[in-house]
Design an enzyme around this catalytic site. Sequence first.
Site, PDB file in Angstrom:
ATOM      1  N   CYS A 181       0.781  -1.269   0.015  1.00 21.61           N
ATOM      2  CA  CYS A 181       0.028  -0.254  -0.240  1.00 21.61           C
ATOM      3  C   CYS A 181       0.563   1.228  -0.002  1.00 21.61           C
ATOM      4  O   CYS A 181       2.278   1.452   0.458  1.00 21.61           O
ATOM      5  CB  CYS A 181      -1.106   0.178   1.250  1.00 21.61           C
ATOM      6  SG  CYS A 181      -1.892  -1.835   1.253  1.00 21.61           S
TER       7      CYS A 181
ATOM      8  N   ARG B  92       4.640  -0.023  -6.438  1.00 24.40           N
ATOM      9  CA  ARG B  92       4.784  -0.509  -5.032  1.00 24.40           C
ATOM     10  C   ARG B  92       3.593  -1.915  -5.209  1.00 24.40           C
ATOM     11  O   ARG B  92       3.838  -2.823  -4.420  1.00 24.40           O
ATOM     12  CB  ARG B  92       4.392  -0.015  -3.345  1.00 24.40           C
ATOM     13  CG  ARG B  92       5.195   1.490  -3.271  1.00 24.40           C
ATOM     14  CD  ARG B  92       4.908   2.392  -2.453  1.00 24.40           C
ATOM     15  NE  ARG B  92       4.763   1.775  -1.282  1.00 24.40           N
ATOM     16  CZ  ARG B  92       5.595   1.891  -0.176  1.00 24.40           C
ATOM     17  NH1 ARG B  92       6.652   2.322  -0.714  1.00 24.40           N
ATOM     18  NH2 ARG B  92       5.292   1.173   1.155  1.00 24.40           N
TER      19      ARG B  92
ATOM     20  N   TRP C 196      -3.595  -2.378  -1.175  1.00 25.83           N
ATOM     21  CA  TRP C 196      -2.891  -4.010  -1.816  1.00 25.83           C
ATOM     22  C   TRP C 196      -3.526  -5.314  -0.501  1.00 25.83           C
ATOM     23  O   TRP C 196      -3.067  -4.954   0.376  1.00 25.83           O
ATOM     24  CB  TRP C 196      -1.765  -4.439  -1.631  1.00 25.83           C
ATOM     25  CG  TRP C 196      -0.750  -5.724  -2.516  1.00 25.83           C
ATOM     26  CD1 TRP C 196      -0.381  -5.390  -3.676  1.00 25.83           C
ATOM     27  CD2 TRP C 196      -0.732  -6.902  -1.454  1.00 25.83           C
ATOM     28  NE1 TRP C 196      -0.336  -6.353  -3.830  1.00 25.83           N
ATOM     29  CE2 TRP C 196      -0.141  -7.214  -2.452  1.00 25.83           C
ATOM     30  CE3 TRP C 196      -1.003  -6.938  -0.179  1.00 25.83           C
ATOM     31  CZ2 TRP C 196      -0.063  -8.702  -2.227  1.00 25.83           C
ATOM     32  CZ3 TRP C 196      -0.546  -8.219  -0.086  1.00 25.83           C
ATOM     33  CH2 TRP C 196      -0.240  -9.003  -1.290  1.00 25.83           C
TER      34      TRP C 196
ATOM     35  N   ASN D 245      -1.534   1.835   6.105  1.00 26.77           N
ATOM     36  CA  ASN D 245      -0.940   0.018   5.270  1.00 26.77           C
ATOM     37  C   ASN D 245      -0.819  -0.577   6.586  1.00 26.77           C
ATOM     38  O   ASN D 245      -0.117   0.190   8.000  1.00 26.77           O
ATOM     39  CB  ASN D 245       0.760   1.252   4.681  1.00 26.77           C
ATOM     40  CG  ASN D 245       0.131   2.394   3.706  1.00 26.77           C
ATOM     41  OD1 ASN D 245      -0.249   2.112   3.089  1.00 26.77           O
ATOM     42  ND2 ASN D 245       1.690   2.665   2.886  1.00 26.77           N
ATOM     43  N   GLY D 246      -0.211  -1.528   6.778  1.00 25.95           N
ATOM     44  CA  GLY D 246       0.118  -2.286   7.459  1.00 25.95           C
ATOM     45  C   GLY D 246      -1.987  -3.492   8.088  1.00 25.95           C
ATOM     46  O   GLY D 246      -2.462  -3.228   7.247  1.00 25.95           O
TER      47      GLY D 246
ATOM     48  N   GLU E 218      16.830 -17.352  -9.476  1.00 26.03           N
ATOM     49  CA  GLU E 218      16.980 -16.204  -9.778  1.00 26.03           C
ATOM     50  C   GLU E 218      15.770 -15.974 -11.205  1.00 26.03           C
ATOM     51  O   GLU E 218      14.822 -15.415 -11.828  1.00 26.03           O
ATOM     52  CB  GLU E 218      18.085 -15.032  -9.722  1.00 26.03           C
ATOM     53  CG  GLU E 218      17.645 -13.907  -9.763  1.00 26.03           C
ATOM     54  CD  GLU E 218      16.300 -13.141  -9.189  1.00 26.03           C
ATOM     55  OE1 GLU E 218      16.393 -13.556  -8.339  1.00 26.03           O
ATOM     56  OE2 GLU E 218      16.430 -12.193  -9.782  1.00 26.03           O
TER      57      GLU E 218
ATOM     58  N   LYS F 201      12.038 -14.653 -12.022  1.00 20.93           N
ATOM     59  CA  LYS F 201      12.041 -13.059 -13.203  1.00 20.93           C
ATOM     60  C   LYS F 201      11.158 -13.490 -14.203  1.00 20.93           C
ATOM     61  O   LYS F 201      10.225 -13.006 -14.240  1.00 20.93           O
ATOM     62  CB  LYS F 201      13.670 -13.289 -13.879  1.00 20.93           C
ATOM     63  CG  LYS F 201      14.716 -12.069 -13.004  1.00 20.93           C
ATOM     64  CD  LYS F 201      13.796 -10.846 -12.485  1.00 20.93           C
ATOM     65  CE  LYS F 201      13.465 -10.803 -11.159  1.00 20.93           C
ATOM     66  NZ  LYS F 201      14.270 -10.992  -9.813  1.00 20.93           N
TER      67      LYS F 201
ATOM     68  N   GLU G 220       7.289 -14.682 -12.697  1.00 17.05           N
ATOM     69  CA  GLU G 220       6.535 -13.390 -11.364  1.00 17.05           C
ATOM     70  C   GLU G 220       5.940 -12.001 -12.940  1.00 17.05           C
ATOM     71  O   GLU G 220       5.008 -11.730 -12.211  1.00 17.05           O
ATOM     72  CB  GLU G 220       7.438 -12.126 -10.460  1.00 17.05           C
ATOM     73  CG  GLU G 220       8.880 -11.337 -11.270  1.00 17.05           C
ATOM     74  CD  GLU G 220       8.885 -10.725  -9.846  1.00 17.05           C
ATOM     75  OE1 GLU G 220       8.612 -10.369  -8.649  1.00 17.05           O
ATOM     76  OE2 GLU G 220      10.683 -10.681 -10.474  1.00 17.05           O
TER      77      GLU G 220
ATOM     78  N   HIS H  50      16.157 -36.086 -10.005  1.00 15.53           N
ATOM     79  CA  HIS H  50      15.579 -36.328  -8.627  1.00 15.53           C
ATOM     80  C   HIS H  50      13.846 -36.506  -8.907  1.00 15.53           C
ATOM     81  O   HIS H  50      12.981 -36.261  -7.843  1.00 15.53           O
ATOM     82  CB  HIS H  50      16.098 -36.102  -7.590  1.00 15.53           C
ATOM     83  CG  HIS H  50      17.622 -36.871  -7.512  1.00 15.53           C
ATOM     84  ND1 HIS H  50      17.984 -37.234  -7.014  1.00 15.53           N
ATOM     85  CD2 HIS H  50      18.774 -36.108  -7.943  1.00 15.53           C
ATOM     86  CE1 HIS H  50      19.769 -37.568  -6.901  1.00 15.53           C
ATOM     87  NE2 HIS H  50      19.841 -37.085  -7.331  1.00 15.53           N
TER      88      HIS H  50
ATOM     89  N   LYS I  39       6.347  -4.299  -4.878  1.00 10.45           N
ATOM     90  CA  LYS I  39       7.414  -4.100  -4.700  1.00 10.45           C
ATOM     91  C   LYS I  39       8.264  -4.255  -3.286  1.00 10.45           C
ATOM     92  O   LYS I  39       9.132  -4.781  -3.295  1.00 10.45           O
ATOM     93  CB  LYS I  39       7.822  -2.715  -4.836  1.00 10.45           C
ATOM     94  CG  LYS I  39       9.046  -2.065  -5.260  1.00 10.45           C
ATOM     95  CD  LYS I  39      10.315  -2.708  -5.720  1.00 10.45           C
ATOM     96  CE  LYS I  39      11.231  -2.736  -6.050  1.00 10.45           C
ATOM     97  NZ  LYS I  39      11.792  -3.673  -6.842  1.00 10.45           N
TER      98      LYS I  39
END
Length: 612
Positions: A2, A27, A74, A100-101, A485, A489, A492, A508, A607
Site C-alpha cells: 500500500c 509498490r 494492496w 498501511n500495515g 533467480e 524473474k 513473476e 530426482h 514492490k
Amino acid sequence: MCGIVAYIGTKPAKPILLEGLKRLEYRGYDSAGVAVLDGDLSVARAVGRVSVLEDKLQQAGGFGGTLGIAHTRWATHGSVTEQNAHPHRDDRSGIALVHNGTIENYASLRKYLEGKGHTFHSETDTEVLAMLIGELFDPERGIDLEKAVQAALKEISGAYAIAVICEQEPDTLVVARKGSPLIVGVGNGEYIVGSDAAAIIAHTAQAITLDDYNVVKVTRDGFRTSNLDNVSLDAKIQQLEIDLEEIELGTYSHYMQKEIFEQPASIRNTLRGRLDLSEGRVVLGGVSNFAKELIKSRRIILAAQGTALHAGMIGEYMIEELAKIPAECEFASEFRYRNPIIEEGTVVVAVSQSGETIDTLYALQEAKDRGALTLGVVNVVGSTIARETDAGVYLRVGPEIGVASTKAFTGQVAVLAMLSLFLARRRFMSPDASTRLLKELNLIPEKIEQILTQDATIKAITQKYINRENWLFLGRGVNYPTAMEGALKLKEISYIHAEGMPAAEMKHGPIALITDGMPVVVIANRGAQYEKVLSNIEEVRSRGGHVIAIANEGDDRIGSIAEDVIYVPETAEPLSPMLTVIPLQMMAYHAAVLRGHDVDKPRNLAKSVTVE
Ligand code: M6R
C-alpha cells in the site's frame, strides 16, 4: 505494498495527491482513494488503477481543499472492492484515515465498537481504527485529533503507517508509524507525506523519517513530533538522497528495462571507492567498526526473501569459498519462527533492497534479541532494516522502481562479494589472490555492457519459446541460485510457470516434466562443474527438451549440444552470477512484453512486502 500520500499547505491538494499516488504505483496495489477537506470531507475511491480514480474525480468535480490524504491499497483484510478501499471514515466525528500495515486485534476491537453502536461498512481492519479514533475524539474534554490518535494506537497491536484528518480540525494532519515506513516532506509552507521518497521528491528534498511509535501533528504553520504518551520528541530534518531524474522513465519503455540497462552504471556506483587494488583490500566504512568481530565470526547467517534470498544464497557460496567462514542463507520468514540457535560469534546479515520487507525485518529483530551481531545489505538509505542493524553496507544502485528486482540483485551480489573479500583478505587470503579477484570485480560493469549489446538476439531466442507454459532453469554451484533467480524473474512478470534448481536435482524428479520442446535454460559457464553441466544438458536433450545455454565466449563445444546459446564474458567463478543473470533478466523482460503484460505492474505483486 500500500502507498500513502498526504498534503497540507496552500495549494490545491487533489493534483498533488494524485501525482504522489502515481509515483507510488510501482509498490503494487489493487484500488485507490482520496479524501480532501474543504469544510466538509469529500471522499472518492475506485477499484483498479489510479487513472480510474482520476477519471472519477474529474466527473465528480469539487475536491478543492488544501488538506487531503490518499492511498493505494494492496488487499489484506477483505476483497478488492470500493467499500474496502481507503480512505475509511468514522461514523460520528468526521474523521478520515488511510493506513498501511495490518491491525492484528481488529476483530475484538470491532466487536467492542459495534457494542458501542458503531456501524461498519467494510471488511477491513482499517475502518476499525478510523472508528476507534472517532470514538476517542472528544474536543470538549481536551481530546483533540492528535490525542485521539495517540490513545487509539495504544489499543492496537500490529503494524501501521497512518494519515488522519478530521472535519473539526481543518488545519491538522496527523500521521504515525509502527513497522510501516512513512516520511514527512518539509516544503515551503507545505508538507507532503509519503510512504517513500518517490511520492514527495518532486516537491521537496527535506524530510523527517518517522520512527516506530512516532506521531507527527502537522499544521500549515509547523509540526510537532511526539510519542504515544504525548511526550514531545526531537525530529531531525534530513536531505533525501534521491533525484527526480532517477525515478523518471526517460527513453525506456519500462522501469525494469531501464534498470536492466542501468546495471553497468549501478555496479560502478556500488564499487566506487571501495576497492583498494594495490593492497588487495576492500574498504567498507559501514562495517569497519566491527571488523574485529566479523573476522572472528564463527558462522554467518544470511536472511532474506525473493530475489534478495537468491543473492544471499550466492553470498553463502562466496563467504565459504573466499572467507572460509561457515555460512548459510535462509528464508527470513522461516528463520524467524524456527527457534534459531544463535551461538557466540554468529553474525546475521539481512539482505533487502527496500529495507522494509517485514519477514526480513522480523528475522533481524529475532537475531538481535538472541545476541547476534547484525549487518544490513540494503539499498534504501535510512530504511528500517538499515537503521535497526548494527552495521551494514548500502548497495548504492539508486531507486529500484521495477517490481521485478534486477539492479538490486547484481548490487547485492557485488556487496556480498566485497564483504567476502573484506573478510578473506583480513583472515588469510594473500594480497595477490585478493587483488586478482578485485580486478575481476572491477571489470564486471564493462562485461555487463557487452552482454547488453545482445538484446535483439536474446529477444529472438525468447520469441521462439514464447508459447511454452513450463520452463526449467538449471545451474550448479554458485550459479544454482542464479537459476532460481532466472525462474523467479520469468514467472513473476510473464506468468509462465518456471522452476529453478540445482542441475543435479533434475534427475530426482523434475526430469519427469521434460517433454518435447520444453525450454530448459542451463547456466553452463566454464567453472568447476562445467563437465557435469554438459552431462545434464545431454540428459535434457535425450528427453526432447530444448536447451538454451548461458555459456562463456569462446566455448565451441556448447554450440553443438544446445539449441540456443547466449554467450557471456568469462570471469572468476564466484563473481559469475553477476554476468549469467543478465540474459535471464532480459529473457524474462522480453517474455512479459511479448505476452502483452504490464511489466512494471505485475499481477498481485507488491514492490516491498510489508505484511507477513
Ligand atoms: O526489498 P527486498 O529486497 O527485501 O524484497 C524481497 C522480495 O520481496 C523481492 O526481491 C521480490 O522477490 C521481487 N519481486 C523479486 O523480483
